[in-house]
Every structure is written in C-alpha cells, then in structure tokens.
Write an enzyme that holds these catalytic residues in place. Structure first.
Site, mmCIF file in Angstrom:
data_model
loop_
_atom_site.group_PDB
_atom_site.id
_atom_site.type_symbol
_atom_site.label_atom_id
_atom_site.label_comp_id
_atom_site.label_asym_id
_atom_site.label_seq_id
_atom_site.Cartn_x
_atom_site.Cartn_y
_atom_site.Cartn_z
ATOM 1 N N SER A 1 0.851 -1.191 0.000
ATOM 2 C CA SER A 1 0.000 0.000 0.000
ATOM 3 C C SER A 1 0.885 1.239 0.000
ATOM 4 C CB SER A 1 -0.911 0.017 1.227
ATOM 5 O OG SER A 1 -1.586 1.262 1.345
ATOM 6 N N TYR B 1 -2.819 -1.412 9.939
ATOM 7 C CA TYR B 1 -2.834 -1.754 8.509
ATOM 8 C C TYR B 1 -1.539 -1.304 7.843
ATOM 9 C CZ TYR B 1 -4.205 -1.668 3.573
ATOM 10 O OH TYR B 1 -4.255 -1.859 2.203
#
Length: 335
Positions: free
Chosen positions: A167, A179
């Site tokens: 990401s 995350y």
C-alpha cells in the site's frame, strides 16, 4: 549545438527504453496463476481479466463459497476457484495440496498474487487490543508469507513471479495504524525474498496502491469499526482527545478520504498484470495519483520535514472538521 543534439538523443533513448520496458510482454497464455482474496475487489477483477484476456489457468482463492460461486459463474473453465482463509495455516496447507493437484507435474506455478487483506479496526495504536493487532498482521502479513513459503517449490519449478500487494501508506505509515504496519512488513518481506529467490529464477514485485474504491470504501462499515473501538475506551481517554466531537470529526475525515478514492480499480490490476506478463517488469508499482504525488514524495523528505508537514495538514483538517461538527450541533439546538 552539439550539447542540444546529445541531450535530445539521450531523451529519445530514455523514452525508447521506457517504452520497451512498459510494452514488451511475454505470452502467459496457459500458465498457472494463483490469486488470493478473489471474493471482491482487485483480486476478483484480476482473476476475471487473466482468464478472459490472457488465457491463464487462474486459481482463484476465495474466503467464502458465495465468492467462489459468483466468480465461477462469470469466468471460463480455465478458472478454478478454491476456498482459502489466509488466517489459518491448515487452510493454507489444504489450498497448497489442491494447487499441487491442479497443476500438471513439471509445469509449476507462474504467478502468486498475495492480494488478500483486511483494514479493520480503526484508531490509534493505544486504542487497539493485542487481538486487534494480531488479526490484521495474521491476514495481511503472515498469511502472505506463509502462502509464499508453501508455494515456493512450485514457483521455483516455473521460475515464476511473486506479486505482493502492499500500500502507499507503507511508504509513509501515518494512516491506517496497524494496517500500515502490516503493509510495511510486506515491503520488507518482499525486499528480502527478492534477493534470496533471485538465484532460483523467481522474481518478486510490489504493488503500492493509493486509495481506491472497493472492499475498504464502505463508509458506514468504517464508522462502525471506529465506534466499536471507541466504545471500549475509558472515559478519561475519550475526554483527553476532545470527546465525541473529535470522534465525529475523525469520522468525517474518513468519509472524505473514502469518497475521494479512485473508482478506477483497473489501474491497480493493470499493474498486477504487467508484473506477471511484462518481459521487463518493474520491482515496484505505484498505482494512483496520491501514491505518486503524495506518499512517495513525502517518504523521500527528511523525517523532521515530513513529520511537520503531515502534522500541520492533519491538525488543520481535524480542526476544520471539529468546527463543522460543532456548527451542525448548534444548528440542531436552534431547530
């Protein structure tokens, strides 16, 4: 004059090299590719594209039977859907055994796309429990590592490719808390195995998408996750950050961020396909304008500059949202 000619020739040569790298592909028709997280989102879209446009034998790993059924209904017989929970070692072993049965002896696995991931829960680290942390790490990081380890012999046979979905927040881990940590772990894991697997002919590629609409863009679901974490906090902690007004402001920020997410999921899946089919694939891909023009540039700044820029931006944004929340409350009081 000569300087201009040389500079022009260098620019033309550079453009030609980029064109060759970007558009020279190998034929992957008939090759076997395994993708995790195919119920929805990027994994689902990539599975359908590789089946329809590339003629690959896709092994699509879905979490649910419903996801398997829906995907098989819109794809050819080349696609095989299997059930997989990357949070379970036993499930990964069963999937490995099925994949070995599917792939003919000596053929090997051309591609493994570690795409499965979750983003919940929401909130700063000191709001989260150990179970919150391990749940995300087990799926996003340890699941990808274990899948790669289990399927490495098949990848080695085919001299194939590993595509790990990271990401843009892994480049500058300020959003998404746990995350972003899990995705930063994917970066480190990928860099490590890229070096260690090179001798066996297996290449490793990282996809670092910005914000895209999909599984993670359900505004109401995100708000519920934040509420779940908020409700278990001590009152002193709630008061320390400004109480319900700050909570509502944070929800508004999340809503804005999700609404601004790009709807063009093919930007990401095109990068995945390039990593699987290009003759000269990139080591890293940055799909999305925010990935290219915010996360990557700010990650290259000295830490004291990047920290101050981010803190200034976040403080201003949260203050503006607090004003909106208070204004809305005042409006309700007078009506």
């Amino acid at each position: 004059m000569w300087l201009i000619i040389v500079a022009s020739a260098a620019v033309v040569a550079a453009v030609l090299v980029l064109v060759i790298i970007e558009y020279t592909h190998i034929d992957i028709r008939g090759k076997y590719v395994c993708i995790t997280g195919c119920d929805t989102g990027f994994g689902n879209l990539l599975a359908r594209s590789l089946d329809k446009h590339r003629g690959c034998h896709v092994i699509a790993a879905c979490l649910t039977e419903e996801g398997m059924t829906k995907l098989k209904s819109v794809t050819s017989s080349r696609l095989t859907a299997i059930q997989l929970n990357v949070n379970s070692s036993e499930s990964i072993r069963r999937a490995r055994d099925k994949i070995q049965d599917i792939i003919p002896t000596g053929e090997g696995l051309w591609g493994l796309v570690n795409n499965a991931g979750i983003i919940c829960p929401m909130g700063p680290f000191h709001w989260l429990t150990r179970d919150d942390l391990t749940n995300v790490l087990n799926v996003n990081l340890l699941g990808a590592i274990e899948m790669t380890n289990m399927l490495y012999p098949l990848l080695r046979t085919a001299k194939g490719r590993v595509v790990n979905v990271s990401s843009a927040v892994a480049l500058f881990p300020t959003a998404g808390t746990i995350y972003s940590v899990s995705k930063a772990g994917i970066e480190a894991f990928s860099d490590n195995i890229r070096c260690s697997m090179k001798a066996s002919g297996v290449s490793v590629h990282i996809i670092e998408p910005g914000a895209f609409k999909g599984t993670f863009s359900d505004v109401d679901a995100m708000k519920r996750r934040m509420d779940t974490v908020w409700e278990r906090l001590p009152q002193a902690e709630k008061d320390d950050i400004g109480g319900d007004i700050t909570l509502e402001a944070m929800k508004l920020l999340i809503s804005d961020a999700l609404r601004m997410s790009s709807p063009h999921l093919t930007t990401v899946t095109n990068a995945m396909e390039h990593a699987l089919s290009a003759r000269f694939p990139w080591r890293r891909y940055l799909p999305g304008l925010d990935a290219k023009f915010f996360y990557k540039p700010i990650s290259l700044l000295p830490a004291f500059i990047a920290d101050n820029v981010y803190n200034l931006m976040f403080t201003r944004m949260i203050d503006n949202k607090k004003k909106l929340v208070m204004k809305e409350r005042e409006k309700h009081k007078t009506t």
